[in-house]
Design a protein around this motif. Structure first.
Motif, mmCIF file in Angstrom:
data_model
loop_
_atom_site.group_PDB
_atom_site.id
_atom_site.type_symbol
_atom_site.label_atom_id
_atom_site.label_comp_id
_atom_site.label_asym_id
_atom_site.label_seq_id
_atom_site.Cartn_x
_atom_site.Cartn_y
_atom_site.Cartn_z
ATOM 1 N N ARG A 227 -130.592 78.182 42.331
ATOM 2 C CA ARG A 227 -129.241 77.651 42.208
ATOM 3 C C ARG A 227 -129.073 76.306 42.920
ATOM 4 O O ARG A 227 -129.631 76.058 43.997
ATOM 5 N N TYR A 228 -128.264 75.473 42.294
ATOM 6 C CA TYR A 228 -127.924 74.144 42.805
ATOM 7 C C TYR A 228 -126.463 74.177 43.252
ATOM 8 O O TYR A 228 -125.587 74.618 42.506
ATOM 9 N N HIS A 229 -126.215 73.685 44.486
ATOM 10 C CA HIS A 229 -124.856 73.706 45.031
ATOM 11 C C HIS A 229 -124.320 72.316 45.344
ATOM 12 O O HIS A 229 -123.251 72.191 45.944
ATOM 13 N N VAL B 158 -121.349 68.967 38.397
ATOM 14 C CA VAL B 158 -121.173 70.379 38.062
ATOM 15 C C VAL B 158 -121.943 71.227 39.064
ATOM 16 O O VAL B 158 -123.156 71.047 39.233
ATOM 17 N N LYS B 159 -121.263 72.145 39.716
ATOM 18 C CA LYS B 159 -121.893 73.035 40.689
ATOM 19 C C LYS B 159 -121.007 74.263 40.900
ATOM 20 O O LYS B 159 -119.781 74.178 40.717
ATOM 21 N N ILE C 72 -124.804 75.701 39.629
ATOM 22 C CA ILE C 72 -125.447 76.072 38.365
ATOM 23 C C ILE C 72 -126.865 76.544 38.645
ATOM 24 O O ILE C 72 -127.443 76.256 39.692
ATOM 25 N N THR C 73 -127.409 77.259 37.665
ATOM 26 C CA THR C 73 -128.816 77.633 37.692
ATOM 27 C C THR C 73 -129.615 76.496 37.069
ATOM 28 O O THR C 73 -129.287 76.023 35.981
ATOM 29 N N ALA D 31 -123.040 72.007 26.355
ATOM 30 C CA ALA D 31 -123.908 72.548 27.402
ATOM 31 C C ALA D 31 -125.173 71.717 27.473
ATOM 32 O O ALA D 31 -125.551 71.047 26.509
ATOM 33 N N HIS E 14 -128.613 72.965 29.404
ATOM 34 C CA HIS E 14 -129.147 73.991 30.284
ATOM 35 C C HIS E 14 -129.987 73.391 31.415
ATOM 36 O O HIS E 14 -130.926 72.637 31.171
ATOM 37 N N ILE F 233 -125.939 70.736 33.302
ATOM 38 C CA ILE F 233 -124.496 70.944 33.485
ATOM 39 C C ILE F 233 -124.095 72.378 33.167
ATOM 40 O O ILE F 233 -122.912 72.721 33.241
ATOM 41 N N SER F 234 -125.060 73.198 32.811
ATOM 42 C CA SER F 234 -124.812 74.614 32.549
ATOM 43 C C SER F 234 -126.047 75.404 32.967
ATOM 44 O O SER F 234 -127.129 74.827 33.148
ATOM 45 N N ASP F 235 -125.892 76.702 33.097
ATOM 46 C CA ASP F 235 -126.973 77.519 33.642
ATOM 47 C C ASP F 235 -128.243 77.423 32.811
ATOM 48 O O ASP F 235 -128.221 77.530 31.578
#
Length: 348
Positions: free
Chosen positions: A5-7, A56-57, A59-60, A112, A114, A117-119
């Motif tokens: 995960r990115y925070h 975006v956070k 996200i995977t 999206a 992947h 900006i999205s998982d």
């Protein structure tokens, strides 16, 4: 399931437990893929150090995932369940001129992306549109298929933008050689039929691998100031190369009407691209950027690997929870080929 995960920029990536996507989460045109292998990319380092900050956070991360379809949306045939697939990581708006041309990677209104900006696929499962789940041959192991998702597709796309032409007796150079670079060498030799393909790399092991994959010459890039002269020596008459991939700061290696295709990037002033217009004008040179790939590029890449024209190079496999060790090796350039993560489906 477990996921990388990115925070946010300049924050350590984490290994966390997140919910598994379920059929209730699916849109009618989507599928769920159980990830069997996912390759690491320098992109994850760019997120961690703030080079990439898309706002975006959390996200995977991960955009090079392969696996098996386990569930489908209401508009998708159940026959897709059990198919072995690789994920295309762009989901365009389907309405703009870029999507209508098949260039979803340029869509200004992505639904999206992947791992961006999205998982993404550094996880046990991923949810994706059915059209993005491209079938891979049964003969292809998941570990070998995962690097296709970026390493080979990016090469396929960049080669098209570089307008390589075997009928003109061209010489091509790949500057910086690992995932994408190894894909480019094989693509240029085995698909485009380019007679003279060279690489520049600091690592002796990577230079040896490039030669093994078909490169005609390999130059040590440790001393960047000597690269241009070495390239001209390798290209008869000192003409320089016709198309140069990913090179920044070595334009002396580019010949008349040469094309410079920028694929890689780094943060900081030392990596800014600067050039004087005189040689570009006098020699009619071209500079073009290349980002990602189209869905058709991915399908072509799968085809080339399935036919044996390109083979992915895998340095090693690691458990997903060891992702940071893999990224540290990528950062220190201590790998030849891709590092592929294997999710643990025994834990939920």
């Amino acid at each position: 399931m477990e996921a990388v995960r990115y925070h946010g920029p300049n924050e350590a990536l984490t290994f966390e437990t997140v919910p598994i996507p379920t059929e209730a989460d699916l849109s009618p045109d989507e599928v769920i893929v159980r990830v069997e292998a996912s390759a690491l990319c320098h992109t994850e380092l760019h997120f961690a150090d703030g080079t990439l900050n898309l706002g975006v956070k959390p996200i995977t991360l991960g955009h090079e995932a392969v696996g098996v379809i386990t569930a489908v949306g209401s508009d998708i045939s159940p026959s897709r369940i059990g198919q072995r697939v690789i994920n295309y990581y762009y989901v365009g708006c389907a309405n703009c001129r870029w999507c209508n041309r098949g260039d979803e990677q340029l869509c200004p209104n992505l639904k999206a992306e992947h791992g961006f900006i999205s998982d993404g696929g550094l996880a046990g499962y991923i949810r994706t549109p059915s059209r993005n789940a491209v079938v891979i041959p049964d003969s292809l192991e998941f570990v070998d298929a995962a690097p296709i998702g970026c390493g080979v597709t990016t090469a396929v796309h960049a080669a098209k933008l570089g307008r390589v032409d075997s009928t003109q007796d061209e010489c091509a150079l790949v500057y910086g050689c690992n995932g994408v670079g190894f894909g480019l060498v094989q693509l240029l030799k085995n698909v485009y039929g380019i007679k003279n393909v060279g690489v520049v790399a600091r690592s002796e092991a990577k230079r040896k691998m490039a030669i093994e994959l078909g490169a005609d010459f390999a130059i040590d890039g440790t001393d960047a100031s000597s690269v241009a002269a070495a390239v001209r020596e390798k290209t008869g008459g000192g003409e320089g190369v016709d198309v140069l991939f990913e090179c920044v700061g070595t334009r002396g290696a580019l010949g008349r009407r040469g094309r410079l295709v920028l694929v890689g990037y780094h943060q900081g002033e030392d990596h800014e691209f600067r050039c004087h217009p005189i040689p570009m004008i006098v020699y009619e040179q071209t500079v073009v950027g290349s980002v990602g790939a189209t869905l058709e590029d991915l399908k072509e890449a799968v085809k080339y690997v399935g036919e044996g024209k390109i083979r992915t190079v895998v340095d090693s496999t690691i458990s997903l929870n060891e992702f940071q060790t893999g990224l540290d090796r990528i950062k220190s350039c201590d790998c030849v080929g891709k590092i592929v993560c294997l999710p643990c489906h025994g834990r939920r």
